[in-house]
Design an enzyme around this catalytic site. Structure first.
Site: not given
Length: 277
Positions: A51, A53, A117, A205
């Site tokens: 998933r 966000d 990422y 993040r």
């Protein structure tokens, strides 16, 4: 027959990737489009590699779906035509880049061994309209050398409890990071990339937010390593905004390593289909 698909999307107008009631998500939009393409009276089920966000983008999200048992074509099933067909239905912020047949053992999520990422920063005196939805704009000068030095502690197997959100699920916080690097691409564009076998919720993040505070001289260079070792969230920095983050790629073991580069990703003969509609 199981099909793997390579998905790209701009996260700005999606409420994340996973289906949620009364929300526009990547999964719900893609499942609806697939159902239309298959000629079904309902959305088709799709499984994602993981998933993302709300607001987070993807260049290399991977998904899989199974063709219905009553689905058949008398001619060859062209994977490129499948992509064209779906992209003709999908909105402009979501695209199927490639598709390939896989065996039933392949699972987009559970077969994955690594995900990469990328977090993008624009460090410039003036904002950029072209990069506003993909880069975190920071006007104050960043100390790149300090930022690069701070992330040297990330590769390896560590407990990343300090870099998870308080509302995280109960999955393990131990992750094996194979690579972490920060590059200056010029014109104030910074690219932070990190690859690991597993990520905890908001881990990238929060790492990016901590690294940025180090770059702004609000925290010392050892701060990231100190937070990592302490496992205390309050020692890490803030959670960087979602729009700077992108799921770059998902890695699979053989025989799925190059599934989207294989010739079979372009066409399957009708002789290989078990059913015909």
């Amino acid at each position: 027959m199981r099909i793997a698909a390579l998905i790209e999307y701009l996260g700005k107008n999606f409420h994340g990737s996973q289906s949620q009631k009364n929300e526009r998500t990547v999964q719900s939009v893609l499942e609806e489009a697939l159902g239309i393409w298959l000629g079904l009276d309902r959305p088709a089920a799709i499984v994602f590699s993981g998933r993302t966000d709300s607001g987070v983008h993807a260049l290399g999200q991977v998904a899989h779906f199974d063709l219905p048992t009553d689905y058949m074509k008398h001619q060859s099933l062209d994977m490129q035509a499948l992509c064209w067909g779906l992209n003709g239905i999908l909105p402009g912020d979501l695209s199927v880049r490639a598709a390939a047949p896989v065996d039933q053992a392949f699972h987009a999520r559970f077969s994955a061994i690594e995900r990469k990422y990328v977090y993008r920063i624009l460090n410039h005196k003036q904002r950029s309209p072209l990069l506003k939805h993909s880069h975190y704009f920071i006007r104050q000068p960043l100390n790149m050398e300090s930022m690069q030095e701070s992330i040297a502690c990330l590769p390896g197997t560590h407990d990343f409890a300090a870099f998870k959100s308080s509302n995280s699920d109960r999955m393990t916080t131990v992750c094996n990071v194979s690579n972490a690097q920060l590059l200056h691409l010029g014109e104030g564009e910074f690219k932070f990339s990190i690859s690991a076998n597993h990520f905890v919720y908001n881990m990238v993040r929060i790492i990016a937010g901590t690294m940025i505070e180090i770059g702004l001289n609000k925290k010392g260079v050892p701060s990231l390593e100190l937070a990592l070792r302490s496992r205390e969230r309050q020692l890490a920095g803030p959670t960087a905004p979602a729009w700077g983050l992108c799921l770059d790629s998902v890695k699979y073991p053989p025989p799925y390593t190059d599934i989207f580069a294989n010739r079979k990703a372009r066409e399957i003969s009708s002789e290989n289909l078990q059913c015909i509609r």
